[in-house]
Design a protein around this motif. Structure first.
Motif, PDB file in Angstrom:
ATOM      1  N   TYR A  82      31.800  43.734 111.260  1.00  0.00           N
ATOM      2  CA  TYR A  82      32.673  43.188 112.298  1.00  0.00           C
ATOM      3  C   TYR A  82      32.817  41.671 112.233  1.00  0.00           C
ATOM      4  O   TYR A  82      33.894  41.137 112.460  1.00  0.00           O
ATOM      5  N   ASP A  83      31.757  40.964 111.948  1.00  0.00           N
ATOM      6  CA  ASP A  83      31.796  39.507 112.039  1.00  0.00           C
ATOM      7  C   ASP A  83      32.288  38.820 110.779  1.00  0.00           C
ATOM      8  O   ASP A  83      32.828  37.715 110.857  1.00  0.00           O
ATOM      9  N   PHE A  84      32.088  39.429 109.622  1.00  0.00           N
ATOM     10  CA  PHE A  84      32.412  38.748 108.376  1.00  0.00           C
ATOM     11  C   PHE A  84      33.499  39.440 107.553  1.00  0.00           C
ATOM     12  O   PHE A  84      33.719  39.082 106.408  1.00  0.00           O
ATOM     13  N   ALA A  85      34.171  40.406 108.110  1.00  0.00           N
ATOM     14  CA  ALA A  85      35.231  41.117 107.396  1.00  0.00           C
ATOM     15  C   ALA A  85      36.471  40.224 107.305  1.00  0.00           C
ATOM     16  O   ALA A  85      36.759  39.446 108.207  1.00  0.00           O
ATOM     17  N   PRO A  86      37.237  40.357 106.212  1.00  0.00           N
ATOM     18  CA  PRO A  86      38.454  39.542 106.075  1.00  0.00           C
ATOM     19  C   PRO A  86      39.585  40.014 106.999  1.00  0.00           C
ATOM     20  O   PRO A  86      40.564  39.301 107.180  1.00  0.00           O
ATOM     21  N   VAL A  87      39.438  41.192 107.579  1.00  0.00           N
ATOM     22  CA  VAL A  87      40.442  41.720 108.511  1.00  0.00           C
ATOM     23  C   VAL A  87      39.732  42.106 109.808  1.00  0.00           C
ATOM     24  O   VAL A  87      38.522  42.264 109.844  1.00  0.00           O
ATOM     25  N   GLY A  88      40.503  42.283 110.866  1.00  0.00           N
ATOM     26  CA  GLY A  88      39.911  42.660 112.149  1.00  0.00           C
ATOM     27  C   GLY A  88      39.595  44.146 112.208  1.00  0.00           C
ATOM     28  O   GLY A  88      40.317  44.977 111.655  1.00  0.00           O
ATOM     29  N   TYR A  89      38.519  44.495 112.871  1.00  0.00           N
ATOM     30  CA  TYR A  89      38.128  45.884 113.096  1.00  0.00           C
ATOM     31  C   TYR A  89      38.033  46.136 114.594  1.00  0.00           C
ATOM     32  O   TYR A  89      37.670  45.252 115.357  1.00  0.00           O
ATOM     33  N   PHE A  90      38.354  47.353 114.970  1.00  0.00           N
ATOM     34  CA  PHE A  90      38.213  47.781 116.353  1.00  0.00           C
ATOM     35  C   PHE A  90      37.424  49.076 116.375  1.00  0.00           C
ATOM     36  O   PHE A  90      37.511  49.884 115.458  1.00  0.00           O
ATOM     37  N   THR A  91      36.686  49.272 117.448  1.00  0.00           N
ATOM     38  CA  THR A  91      36.025  50.551 117.699  1.00  0.00           C
ATOM     39  C   THR A  91      36.679  51.125 118.938  1.00  0.00           C
ATOM     40  O   THR A  91      36.761  50.472 119.973  1.00  0.00           O
ATOM     41  N   PHE A  92      37.158  52.375 118.798  1.00  0.00           N
ATOM     42  CA  PHE A  92      37.851  53.040 119.892  1.00  0.00           C
ATOM     43  C   PHE A  92      36.986  54.146 120.476  1.00  0.00           C
ATOM     44  O   PHE A  92      36.197  54.766 119.767  1.00  0.00           O
ATOM     45  N   ASP A  93      37.174  54.424 121.753  1.00  0.00           N
ATOM     46  CA  ASP A  93      36.505  55.573 122.344  1.00  0.00           C
ATOM     47  C   ASP A  93      37.384  56.804 122.146  1.00  0.00           C
ATOM     48  O   ASP A  93      38.427  56.738 121.497  1.00  0.00           O
ATOM     49  N   GLU A  94      36.948  57.943 122.709  1.00  0.00           N
ATOM     50  CA  GLU A  94      37.678  59.202 122.505  1.00  0.00           C
ATOM     51  C   GLU A  94      39.066  59.197 123.146  1.00  0.00           C
ATOM     52  O   GLU A  94      39.917  59.985 122.772  1.00  0.00           O
TER      53      GLU A  94
END
Length: 100
Positions: A82-94
């Motif tokens: 999450y912190d060092f990825a070149p693109v943004g990541y999201f975590t979604f709930d159900e």
């Protein structure tokens, strides 16, 4: 021998490294009701119980160390993701809502 009583800190803050002081304080509160061994057999039984309890605590400590190691590995993995990825990541709930 008296039965084991659960340890209740009675709202006392248990900070890292203060377990010894807390244990001594709780022991003082209980010490008036302690039945001391009256003979060699009771003494041996008490020593045996203490040794068994010590081994239990060592096993619990090892289990906690392994759990902590797993948590640290997981934290490091997701921190890198999450912190060092070149693109943004999201975590979604159900339901599709963003959690992280």
């Amino acid at each position: 021998m008296k039965s084991k009583k659960g340890i209740k800190s009675k709202g006392l803050p248990v900070e890292e490294g203060n377990f010894r002081l807390l244990a001594e304080e709780l022991l003082l509160q209980r010490s008036a009701s302690v039945d001391f061994p009256r003979n060699e057999e009771e003494t041996q039984q008490l020593v045996h119980e203490l040794e068994v309890h010590q081994v239990e605590l060592e096993l619990q400590s090892e289990k906690l160390r392994r759990a902590q190691e797993k948590l640290e590995l997981s934290r490091d993995k997701y921190s890198k993701l999450y912190d060092f990825a070149p693109v943004g990541y999201f975590t979604f709930d159900e339901r599709g809502r963003i959690q992280e």
